[in-house]
Design a protein around this motif. Structure first.
Motif, mmCIF file in Angstrom:
data_model
loop_
_atom_site.group_PDB
_atom_site.id
_atom_site.type_symbol
_atom_site.label_atom_id
_atom_site.label_comp_id
_atom_site.label_asym_id
_atom_site.label_seq_id
_atom_site.Cartn_x
_atom_site.Cartn_y
_atom_site.Cartn_z
ATOM 1 N N UNK A 1 0.693 -2.927 -7.717
ATOM 2 C CA UNK A 1 0.378 -3.673 -8.935
ATOM 3 C C UNK A 1 0.308 -2.698 -10.105
ATOM 4 N N UNK A 2 0.806 -3.122 -11.255
ATOM 5 C CA UNK A 2 0.901 -2.197 -12.383
ATOM 6 C C UNK A 2 1.987 -1.178 -12.132
ATOM 7 N N UNK A 3 3.081 -1.648 -11.541
ATOM 8 C CA UNK A 3 4.116 -0.747 -11.022
ATOM 9 C C UNK A 3 4.901 -0.016 -12.090
ATOM 10 N N UNK B 1 -2.615 -0.151 -9.274
ATOM 11 C CA UNK B 1 -2.456 0.863 -10.317
ATOM 12 C C UNK B 1 -2.619 0.258 -11.706
ATOM 13 N N UNK B 2 -3.320 -0.875 -11.784
ATOM 14 C CA UNK B 2 -3.576 -1.501 -13.075
ATOM 15 C C UNK B 2 -4.797 -0.860 -13.732
ATOM 16 N N UNK C 1 -8.753 -7.784 -8.205
ATOM 17 C CA UNK C 1 -7.736 -7.465 -7.198
ATOM 18 C C UNK C 1 -8.362 -7.411 -5.809
ATOM 19 N N UNK C 2 -9.557 -6.834 -5.689
ATOM 20 C CA UNK C 2 -10.246 -6.785 -4.392
ATOM 21 C C UNK C 2 -10.481 -8.184 -3.838
ATOM 22 N N UNK D 1 -6.238 -0.276 -2.249
ATOM 23 C CA UNK D 1 -6.830 0.928 -2.812
ATOM 24 C C UNK D 1 -6.524 0.966 -4.296
ATOM 25 N N UNK D 2 -7.436 1.576 -5.059
ATOM 26 C CA UNK D 2 -7.237 1.675 -6.506
ATOM 27 C C UNK D 2 -7.392 3.123 -6.950
#
Length: 387
Positions: free
Chosen positions: A7-9, A75-76, A84-85, A96-97
């Motif tokens: 995410x946030x690619x 990755x946002x 997201x969790x 994972x963040x």
């Protein structure tokens, strides 16, 4: 389905995570709001990824996307970590963040039972720092008989970039109070205080470092309660400090809404949005090296001892990305692969030091374009001999 959803690619870090996963032979689903940059990323990876447009605030659509993978790398912006969790828990995918900047990390840790009930793992902070810094801390603690101090430092020779990663995060680090553990007590101190000269690897040299708010201080005191002193300090370009201080003094970083032409405006949000768009067009990745330094001090064999770990990263010309981008993204890619490979088995909400085996992590890291140096020193007691 052994796919990793990023995410946030298309962000500064997300795109590097995607590219490293692809080079490592992992199937990737890249999700982002910016469809044009998604197409560009697909081209950069020789069309080896799946792409999907996604507004992260759309919970139902986020769940649909996450259902397609086994692991999610978020990755946002860190403000979306909890959303997201919860989406990951709803569909049963580990996540994972890149960190929650202390206060949000504390809120994430409260979801431990919810993640366990969903039978998933949520790793809070798995970049360079937090992430690698946490794993290095565990490595040092386990090397000693008893650990008394953990000191994390970050240095860089990269210049010319005011905001080398997330604008929001850098601003918060500069204006929010820092945290330290002193004599066993978690203590709040002013931002950019406790200035010191830190001796880094010879490629970096001696630099001024300052205490800033960071996620490691939310978890290391819990993981290692016996350690009485824990600090995090970062080197800062004085020009960047002055720019942020000026923005703050002008009220452009205020989080309370104001009314302009009949519309409610958040100064902080408008400033960050402008910076992101202007800098994306103006600032390009710069040459230079970064270093993450973790030193753990304590006792070994009854003697004072120290374990020092340093990770050096450099500008990556083949991807045209900075040392900071590379050093942050690679650990996230590695741990996503470790989860896929069944090398991480814990469930619930965990910081990296509680669920990642340091030696396994280091075995992956040695195959990347980084340099890792580990130094152990022990000061043996003098033995007096009397005739």
């Amino acid at each position: 389905m052994n796919k990793v959803v990023v995410l946030g690619a298309t962000g500064t870090i997300g795109q590097v995570i995607v590219r490293d996963l692809v080079e490592s032979g992992v199937k990737v689903i890249a999700a982002d709001l910016d469809t044009k940059r998604l197409e560009e990323l697909k081209t950069k990876t020789n069309h080896q990824i799946e792409i999907t447009p996604l507004n992260i605030t759309d919970q139902e659509r986020t769940k649909e996307v996450l259902l397609q993978g086994k692991v999610c790398v978020n990755a946002t912006n860190y403000i979306f970590n909890i959303e997201v969790m919860k989406a990951a828990a709803a569909v049963g995918i580990s996540v994972l963040d890149l960190g929650g900047l202390f206060k949000l990390t504390n809120e994430q840790l409260k979801l431990d039972e919810e993640m366990k009930a969903a039978n998933i793992l949520s790793i809070v902070g798995m970049g360079s720092d937090p992430g690698t810094s946490n794993i290095f801390s565990r490595y040092g603690v386990e090397m000693l008989d008893s650990a008394e101090e953990i000191h994390i430092r970050f240095g860089s020779t990269t210049s010319g970039s005011t905001f080398s990663f997330a604008v929001d995060t850098i601003i918060d680090e500069a204006i929010k109070n820092a945290m330290v553990v002193k004599n066993g007590v978690l203590t709040e101190i002013p931002p950019l205080s406790d200035e010191e000269l830190t001796v880094f690897h010879e490629d970096i040299g001696v630099q001024k470092t300052y205490s800033i708010i960071h996620s490691e201080l939310a978890t290391l005191p819990i993981s290692f309660p016996e350690v009485k002193n824990i600090t995090y300090k970062d080197s800062w370009d004085p020009a960047t400090i002055e720019k942020i201080k000026t923005l703050n003094a002008l009220g452009l970083l205020e989080t309370e809404p104001i009314e302009i032409a009949g519309k409610s405006i958040l100064p902080r949000r408008q400033t960050v949005s402008l910076l992101q768009n202007v800098l994306a067009a103006k600032e390009k990745p710069q040459w230079g090296k970064d270093v993450l330094l973790v030193e753990v001090k304590g006792l070994k064999n009854g003697n004072k001892a120290s374990v020092k770990l340093e990770m050096l990263t450099d500008y990556q010309p083949h991807w045209d990305v900075s040392a900071t981008q590379y050093g942050t993204a690679i650990p996230a890619s590695i741990v996503a692969q470790m989860i896929l490979n069944g090398e991480v088995t814990k469930k619930g909400v965990k910081p990296a030091e509680q669920c990642i085996d340091p030696k396994t992590f280091l075995s992956y890291l040695k195959d990347k374009n980084v340099e890792v140096n580990i130094t152990y020193s022990e000061t043996k007691k003098d033995i007096a001999v009397f005739a």
